[in-house]
Scaffold this motif. Structure first.
Motif, PDB file in Angstrom:
ATOM      1  N   UNK A   1      11.256  31.035 -62.062  1.00  0.00           N
ATOM      2  CA  UNK A   1      12.349  31.885 -61.580  1.00  0.00           C
ATOM      3  C   UNK A   1      12.026  32.413 -60.189  1.00  0.00           C
ATOM      4  N   UNK A   2      10.781  32.839 -59.996  1.00  0.00           N
ATOM      5  CA  UNK A   2      10.365  33.366 -58.699  1.00  0.00           C
ATOM      6  C   UNK A   2      10.409  32.294 -57.616  1.00  0.00           C
ATOM      7  N   UNK A   3      10.016  31.070 -57.968  1.00  0.00           N
ATOM      8  CA  UNK A   3      10.069  29.981 -56.988  1.00  0.00           C
ATOM      9  C   UNK A   3      11.517  29.694 -56.600  1.00  0.00           C
TER      10      UNK A   3
ATOM     11  N   UNK B   1       2.763  23.423 -63.359  1.00  0.00           N
ATOM     12  CA  UNK B   1       3.432  23.666 -62.070  1.00  0.00           C
ATOM     13  C   UNK B   1       4.002  22.402 -61.421  1.00  0.00           C
ATOM     14  N   UNK B   2       3.287  21.278 -61.527  1.00  0.00           N
ATOM     15  CA  UNK B   2       3.806  20.061 -60.914  1.00  0.00           C
ATOM     16  C   UNK B   2       5.116  19.626 -61.559  1.00  0.00           C
TER      17      UNK B   2
ATOM     18  N   UNK C   1      13.934  31.872 -56.615  1.00  0.00           N
ATOM     19  CA  UNK C   1      14.352  32.989 -55.759  1.00  0.00           C
ATOM     20  C   UNK C   1      13.805  32.841 -54.340  1.00  0.00           C
ATOM     21  N   UNK C   2      12.555  32.387 -54.226  1.00  0.00           N
ATOM     22  CA  UNK C   2      11.944  32.229 -52.911  1.00  0.00           C
ATOM     23  C   UNK C   2      12.670  31.180 -52.082  1.00  0.00           C
ATOM     24  N   UNK C   3      13.260  30.201 -52.731  1.00  0.00           N
ATOM     25  CA  UNK C   3      13.967  29.121 -52.015  1.00  0.00           C
ATOM     26  C   UNK C   3      15.434  29.458 -51.787  1.00  0.00           C
ATOM     27  N   UNK C   4      16.084  30.081 -52.802  1.00  0.00           N
ATOM     28  CA  UNK C   4      17.537  30.239 -52.744  1.00  0.00           C
ATOM     29  C   UNK C   4      17.980  31.671 -52.473  1.00  0.00           C
ATOM     30  N   UNK C   5      17.123  32.638 -52.766  1.00  0.00           N
ATOM     31  CA  UNK C   5      17.514  34.044 -52.686  1.00  0.00           C
ATOM     32  C   UNK C   5      17.764  34.605 -54.075  1.00  0.00           C
ATOM     33  N   UNK C   6      17.372  35.868 -54.286  1.00  0.00           N
ATOM     34  CA  UNK C   6      17.483  36.478 -55.614  1.00  0.00           C
ATOM     35  C   UNK C   6      18.912  36.458 -56.153  1.00  0.00           C
ATOM     36  N   UNK C   7      19.878  36.688 -55.294  1.00  0.00           N
ATOM     37  CA  UNK C   7      21.265  36.794 -55.735  1.00  0.00           C
ATOM     38  C   UNK C   7      21.865  35.489 -56.209  1.00  0.00           C
ATOM     39  N   UNK C   8      21.208  34.383 -55.938  1.00  0.00           N
ATOM     40  CA  UNK C   8      21.726  33.067 -56.336  1.00  0.00           C
ATOM     41  C   UNK C   8      21.204  32.636 -57.700  1.00  0.00           C
ATOM     42  N   UNK C   9      20.296  33.413 -58.281  1.00  0.00           N
ATOM     43  CA  UNK C   9      19.585  32.960 -59.476  1.00  0.00           C
ATOM     44  C   UNK C   9      19.896  33.869 -60.666  1.00  0.00           C
TER      45      UNK C   9
ATOM     46  N   UNK D   1       9.415  20.056 -47.722  1.00  0.00           N
ATOM     47  CA  UNK D   1       8.875  21.237 -47.060  1.00  0.00           C
ATOM     48  C   UNK D   1       9.504  22.544 -47.542  1.00  0.00           C
ATOM     49  N   UNK D   2      10.843  22.622 -47.772  1.00  0.00           N
ATOM     50  CA  UNK D   2      11.409  23.907 -48.232  1.00  0.00           C
ATOM     51  C   UNK D   2      10.818  24.377 -49.565  1.00  0.00           C
ATOM     52  N   UNK D   3      10.609  23.462 -50.500  1.00  0.00           N
ATOM     53  CA  UNK D   3      10.030  23.856 -51.785  1.00  0.00           C
ATOM     54  C   UNK D   3       8.544  24.162 -51.640  1.00  0.00           C
ATOM     55  N   UNK D   4       7.862  23.472 -50.742  1.00  0.00           N
ATOM     56  CA  UNK D   4       6.459  23.793 -50.500  1.00  0.00           C
ATOM     57  C   UNK D   4       6.329  25.222 -49.982  1.00  0.00           C
ATOM     58  N   UNK D   5       7.199  25.609 -49.060  1.00  0.00           N
ATOM     59  CA  UNK D   5       7.154  26.977 -48.534  1.00  0.00           C
ATOM     60  C   UNK D   5       7.458  27.990 -49.639  1.00  0.00           C
ATOM     61  N   UNK D   6       8.389  27.626 -50.538  1.00  0.00           N
ATOM     62  CA  UNK D   6       8.724  28.533 -51.642  1.00  0.00           C
ATOM     63  C   UNK D   6       7.524  28.741 -52.554  1.00  0.00           C
ATOM     64  N   UNK D   7       6.811  27.663 -52.881  1.00  0.00           N
ATOM     65  CA  UNK D   7       5.639  27.772 -53.752  1.00  0.00           C
ATOM     66  C   UNK D   7       4.561  28.630 -53.097  1.00  0.00           C
ATOM     67  N   UNK D   8       4.393  28.462 -51.819  1.00  0.00           N
ATOM     68  CA  UNK D   8       3.356  29.226 -51.104  1.00  0.00           C
ATOM     69  C   UNK D   8       3.613  30.725 -51.148  1.00  0.00           C
TER      70      UNK D   8
END
Length: 358
Positions: A118-120, A89-90, A122-130, A10-17
């Motif tokens: 990269x954007x995915x 993407x898969x 960031x969406x999961x971890x936060x920009x500063x972590x990437x 679910x966390x990665x699904x939310x990031x992709x969305x």
């Protein structure tokens, strides 16, 4: 991606969305021309026929050809090799889940590409972590623009990703969206002990597989191949050298081959061949009225040519190393051990080099 099992959590699904892929394809992409031999590509530009639909299909989209050509540069078709793409993407999501990164993890991505993965991250971890590094400055510039368009501002570096980015080290995770022949020592040095490196290990014969390595306290790294047949363009510094002037392929010693060149058509056996002859490239030639499969090591000058006659294989080879002898030895041992699948292989990297075992 959820339906086919490549997106499982679910966390990665939310990031992709939260990441619209079409924003990273504003410059268009290249579509393969059906039936073209050799391969040809035609541009699909933004708002053109099939552009938006293509952005949201689960397929890799070529975004650069011949190192500099982008879709807006041409009209008609181009017959050159792709050099950059937006990955399937898969596969991107399968890799991100295999990376086992958590919100507090720091991640170094090798190969920014379009910036979508990269954007995915960031969406999961936060920009500063990437932190993401891209070899091609033009590709990096387009990715930076696309990431800003969707409000993402990770650390973006232009440079040789095989050297990593020591200024941001140590990282908890390293992920490569380009293929490598060997895991670079800099990645291991810049990864925290206990951290993971996820990269596609392959070679010049075109067979590759995802490897997930754990970095150890002694500066080594080891781990399994994950299976599934992942394939990426090789990192540009690890591309094969030009073949140049071919040696006299009519010379050399000839014998009946215990194993034929048909093993090169199978993904797994070709991976084994590649491990036995890691610097070899393959070409196909017409010679004396028959087709020959040739392996050639430009660096050493060694080569092996195989052809089939009367349902038997013949090999002719020359040079300081008997390439096909090494291939037959490795393949015979692999078959004796039951021809294990690539998921049964492990990769070990130390200061002495990289070793792949089953």
């Amino acid at each position: 991606m959820t339906a086919n099992g490549s997106l499982r959590t679910e966390p990665w699904k939310r990031a992709v969305e939260r990441v619209p892929r079409h924003e990273f394809m504003r410059g268009g992409f290249f579509r393969p021309v059906a039936g073209a031999v050799p391969s040809a590509w035609s541009p699909v530009l933004e708002d053109g026929d099939g552009w938006l639909e293509g952005c949201y299909q689960d397929q890799s989209l070529v975004t650069q050809i011949a190192g500099t050509v982008v879709p807006t540069d041409i009209r008609g078709e181009i017959m050159r090799q792709p050099t950059s793409s937006s990955t399937l993407p898969s596969l991107v999501l399968r890799m991100l889940e295999e990376l086992e990164a958590e919100p507090e993890s720091t991640v170094l991505e090798i190969g920014t590409g379009t910036g979508y993965s990269t954007a995915v991250l960031c969406a999961r971890l936060g920009d500063g972590q990437v932190t993401s590094i891209e070899y091609d400055e033009d590709v990096a510039s387009r990715a930076r623009t696309a990431l800003a368009r969707v409000g993402r501002y990770p650390t973006l570096i232009s440079g040789d990703g095989l050297l990593g980015y020591p200024e941001g080290a140590p990282y908890d995770r390293v992920i490569a969206t380009c293929g490598v022949r060997t895991i670079p020592p800099d990645w291991i040095e810049q990864t925290r002990p206990g951290g993971l490196i996820l990269a596609t290990v392959g070679g010049w014969l075109g067979s590759s597989e995802l490897a997930r390595l754990t970095v150890h306290e002694d500066g080594t790294a080891s781990g399994p191949l994950l299976g599934g047949g992942a394939s990426f363009m090789l990192a540009r510094p690890q591309l094969p050298p030009p073949l140049g002037l071919l040696p006299d392929l009519s010379a050399g010693k000839e014998r009946e081959a215990a194993i034929g060149a048909d093993v090169l058509s199978n993904w797994t056996s070709r991976f084994v061949v590649q491990s036995a002859a890691p610097r070899a490239q393959r070409l196909t030639l017409q010679q004396d009225g028959h087709v020959e499969d040739v392996l050639i090591d430009v660096e050493s000058g060694s080569w092996a040519a195989l052809y089939e006659v009367n349902d038997r294989w013949v090999v002719r080879q020359d040079g300081p190393e008997a390439l096909w002898d090494a291939v037959e030895d490795r393949l015979s041992r692999w078959r004796t051990d039951g021809a294990p699948a690539l998921e049964k292989f492990t990769v070990h990297v130390s200061p002495q080099g990289q070793v792949i075992r089953w």
